[in-house]
Design an enzyme around this catalytic site. Sequence first.
Site, PDB file in Angstrom:
ATOM      1  N   TYR A   1       0.099  12.369  14.303  1.00 38.12           N
ATOM      2  CA  TYR A   1       0.951  11.441  13.557  1.00 38.12           C
ATOM      3  C   TYR A   1       1.666  10.493  14.510  1.00 38.12           C
ATOM      4  O   TYR A   1       1.711   9.276  14.271  1.00 38.12           O
ATOM      5  CB  TYR A   1       1.962  12.235  12.730  1.00 38.12           C
ATOM      6  CG  TYR A   1       2.891  11.369  11.910  1.00 38.12           C
ATOM      7  CD1 TYR A   1       2.429  10.699  10.787  1.00 38.12           C
ATOM      8  CD2 TYR A   1       4.228  11.218  12.269  1.00 38.12           C
ATOM      9  CE1 TYR A   1       3.277   9.899  10.036  1.00 38.12           C
ATOM     10  CE2 TYR A   1       5.083  10.417  11.515  1.00 38.12           C
ATOM     11  CZ  TYR A   1       4.605   9.766  10.407  1.00 38.12           C
ATOM     12  OH  TYR A   1       5.435   8.965   9.669  1.00 38.12           O
TER      13      TYR A   1
ATOM     14  N   GLY B   1       7.674   7.439  -2.898  1.00 40.81           N
ATOM     15  CA  GLY B   1       8.585   7.250  -1.778  1.00 40.81           C
ATOM     16  C   GLY B   1       9.021   5.828  -1.548  1.00 40.81           C
ATOM     17  O   GLY B   1       9.297   5.060  -2.478  1.00 40.81           O
TER      18      GLY B   1
ATOM     19  N   THR C   1       0.845  -1.193   0.000  1.00 40.86           N
ATOM     20  CA  THR C   1       0.000   0.000   0.000  1.00 40.86           C
ATOM     21  C   THR C   1       0.885   1.249   0.000  1.00 40.86           C
ATOM     22  O   THR C   1       2.044   1.205   0.388  1.00 40.86           O
ATOM     23  CB  THR C   1      -0.942   0.023   1.214  1.00 40.86           C
ATOM     24  OG1 THR C   1      -0.189   0.214   2.421  1.00 40.86           O
ATOM     25  CG2 THR C   1      -1.746  -1.272   1.307  1.00 40.86           C
ATOM     26  N   GLY C   2       0.317   2.342  -0.468  1.00 37.52           N
ATOM     27  CA  GLY C   2       1.119   3.559  -0.559  1.00 37.52           C
ATOM     28  C   GLY C   2       2.313   3.379  -1.460  1.00 37.52           C
ATOM     29  O   GLY C   2       3.400   3.894  -1.195  1.00 37.52           O
ATOM     30  N   ALA C   3       2.119   2.671  -2.567  1.00 35.67           N
ATOM     31  CA  ALA C   3       3.241   2.235  -3.401  1.00 35.67           C
ATOM     32  C   ALA C   3       3.461   3.114  -4.624  1.00 35.67           C
ATOM     33  O   ALA C   3       4.226   2.743  -5.508  1.00 35.67           O
ATOM     34  CB  ALA C   3       3.034   0.791  -3.839  1.00 35.67           C
TER      35      ALA C   3
END
Length: 289
Positions: free
Chosen positions: A167, A16, A11-13
């Site tokens: 966060y 970054g 995920t978030g691929a």
Amino acid sequence: MSMNGKICLVTGATNGIGLVAARELARMGATVIVAGRSERKTADVIAEMRSSSGSTEIHPMIADLSLMSGVRSLADQFKARYQRLDVLLNNAGGIFNERKLTSEGLEMTFALNHISYFLLTHLLIEPLYASPAARVVNVSSNAHMTVHTLDFDNLQGENGYFGFTAYGISKLANVMFTYALARRLEGSSVTTNALHPGAVSTGFGTNNKDLLSRVMFRAFQMFTMSPEQGAQTSIYLASSPEVAGVSGRYFAKSRAVRSSPVSYDEAAQERLWARSEQITGVTLPVRAA
């Protein structure tokens, strides 16, 4: 290290360290599913990944992981195509200076950084169990060490919100989730570990448009490592035979290290788990190997 025959979901691929990890796992021979929010951006990223890795086994799945409905959509897409999952790399995340609620009523940082990890892992636990040696890798951060107690009356900034604190809470939740999950997975074929990637220069944080935030994040990036460097611990935990069977640990620079004292509070871990179950409506089926 070979990942031939392995199926990995990252995920978030599309940016970054997630992008680098997905590309390198594909280079090692894995079939890699790139989870992204934007169909066009994901397609562009996959085209670049295929070119640079030499692999054609990189495939898109589109979902907004800040929403539980999006997480469920991603899980459904995966299970419609694959029966087994060897590596789940929970990497999607963000930081938000202003308190924002999702359309489902959750605070954005908590929803994207913690609830997506918790819910996606639960929804994909059967494909993970179907692997002879599956790994759940949760990208956290040493920012979790700035939170010295988990305030269950302010998990989502209900009684005062500060972006970096939110966060830190979400990253502490990642570590606590990993430890509580490891206990539940004991005796099964699935392991789980959390990690600190380091201070990495990516597009992270640049979604905040106020001038001060932009200046701070640009200054921060002057003293950070590259995404290629920052992705190494994620890649290590996803692929290295050195950590086969290792579970319930926190890693930095590809070494097991101590996380914050509060992260080891099992009562708080279980309370967070129960709260997360209540929010998502899921429970974890436990299966021995």
